[in-house]
Design an enzyme around this catalytic site. Structure first.
Site, PDB file in Angstrom:
ATOM      1  N   ALA A 183       8.111   0.504   6.009  1.00  0.00           N
ATOM      2  CA  ALA A 183       8.057  -0.936   5.746  1.00  0.00           C
ATOM      3  C   ALA A 183       8.453  -1.260   4.313  1.00  0.00           C
ATOM      4  O   ALA A 183       9.102  -2.284   4.049  1.00  0.00           O
ATOM      5  CB  ALA A 183       6.649  -1.453   6.040  1.00  0.00           C
ATOM      6  N   ASP A 184       8.078  -0.403   3.365  1.00  0.00           N
ATOM      7  CA  ASP A 184       8.428  -0.662   1.968  1.00  0.00           C
ATOM      8  C   ASP A 184       9.936  -0.616   1.759  1.00  0.00           C
ATOM      9  O   ASP A 184      10.497  -1.403   0.987  1.00  0.00           O
ATOM     10  CB  ASP A 184       7.714   0.328   1.048  1.00  0.00           C
ATOM     11  CG  ASP A 184       7.995   1.786   1.387  1.00  0.00           C
ATOM     12  OD1 ASP A 184       8.347   2.087   2.550  1.00  0.00           O
ATOM     13  OD2 ASP A 184       7.854   2.645   0.494  1.00  0.00           O
ATOM     14  N   THR A 241      -1.686   1.162  -4.821  1.00  0.00           N
ATOM     15  CA  THR A 241      -1.522  -0.101  -4.105  1.00  0.00           C
ATOM     16  C   THR A 241      -1.227  -1.181  -5.137  1.00  0.00           C
ATOM     17  O   THR A 241      -1.931  -1.303  -6.138  1.00  0.00           O
ATOM     18  CB  THR A 241      -2.790  -0.462  -3.319  1.00  0.00           C
ATOM     19  OG1 THR A 241      -2.996   0.515  -2.292  1.00  0.00           O
ATOM     20  CG2 THR A 241      -2.672  -1.842  -2.683  1.00  0.00           C
ATOM     21  N   VAL A 259       0.848  -1.190   0.000  1.00  0.00           N
ATOM     22  CA  VAL A 259       0.000   0.000   0.000  1.00  0.00           C
ATOM     23  C   VAL A 259       0.882   1.237   0.000  1.00  0.00           C
ATOM     24  O   VAL A 259       1.564   1.536   0.986  1.00  0.00           O
ATOM     25  CB  VAL A 259      -0.937   0.018   1.218  1.00  0.00           C
ATOM     26  CG1 VAL A 259      -1.876   1.219   1.152  1.00  0.00           C
ATOM     27  CG2 VAL A 259      -1.730  -1.277   1.305  1.00  0.00           C
TER      28      VAL A 259
END
Length: 253
Positions: free
Chosen positions: A104-105, A12, A7
């Site tokens: 997180a990505d 997304t 996301v």
């Protein structure tokens, strides 16, 4: 099959893995206002007959992540699920001042880049922002750099300059634009190319080694063919990281 969900602020990206192979992927607009029911309806429509047996998620949009969690619990009940957040076992040492600040990505890109290419490596992710992430020879996340993404820069220019407007992002005929449209395209595309090449060269000099580079993100194809420093193109690097982190958190220890 494993459903991976990345996301982002603008888009997304969903991917379905059959083992270690990406069987299918989709890119949809991120809508933080979408409810869990709306997301479930959309995702089920995209997935069709793919037999999902697990879910792995990362998000840079907290509001969207809340509804994604609800959607997963309703649409894929009782399935193994990994949501990448502080405390998730990734196997990536985060060597920055405040590890909780690492998106997180970026950690998924670090994990996947080291898995595919070893290190040291430099990941350039072309999205809403242009993220540059630096990976050590041991797979550690060393930090990096942020810059406005190509579309963000174009939107900002069009909104503040009365006689300029949004244009299609494509490589112009030449660097010297022969129209307003081509001049904008030249500034956006070659401006980002120059920016990325300069940053990669400086990072390599600081590392003291010719680190390999990996381009990813939806806008990477616009830049990589003009760049002098981008070696590899992995369009689904983040999804690969989500597959790897799912395996780390669901396999028996």
């Amino acid at each position: 099959m494993l459903l991976t969900i990345d996301v982002g602020n603008t888009n997304t990206v969903l991917g379905v893995f059959d083992g270690d192979q990406l069987a299918n992927s989709w890119r949809v607009r991120t809508d933080p206002r979408a409810t869990a029911d709306e997301l479930g309806w959309l995702y089920r429509g995209l997935l069709g007959d793919h037999p999902i047996g697990g879910v792995s998620v990362c998000s840079t949009v907290p509001a969207a992540l809340r509804e994604i969690r609800r959607m997963v619990s309703r649409t894929f009940p009782a399935m193994p699920t990994v949501v990448v957040e502080p405390g998730t076992r990734t196997g990536v040492p985060i060597l920055i001042d405040n590890p909780k600040e690492a998106g997180a990505d970026r950690i998924m890109n670090t994990l996947a880049a080291h898995h595919l290419y070893g290190g040291p490596a430099i990941v350039v992710d072309f999205g809403t922002a242009t993220n540059i992430d630096v990976v050590s020879a041991r797979g550690e996340f060393l930090g990096g750099a942020f810059a406005p993404g190509i579309e963000v820069a174009l939107d900002a220019l069009a909104s503040r300059a009365a006689q300029l407007r949004n244009v299609e992002l494509t490589t112009p005929r030449s660097v010297i634009g022969k129209s307003t449209v081509e001049a904008l395209q030249s500034g956006m595309i070659y401006g980002v190319v120059g920016q990325v090449d300069a940053l990669v060269r400086r990072i390599r000099a600081e590392l003291g080694t010719p680190a390999t580079t990996i381009a990813t993100g939806g806008l990477a194809p616009l830049v990589i063919k003009e760049s002098e420093t981008l070696d590899n193109h992995e369009p689904h690097l983040t999804l690969i990281g989500l597959r790897l982190v799912f395996e780390k958190n669901t396999e028996p220890r």
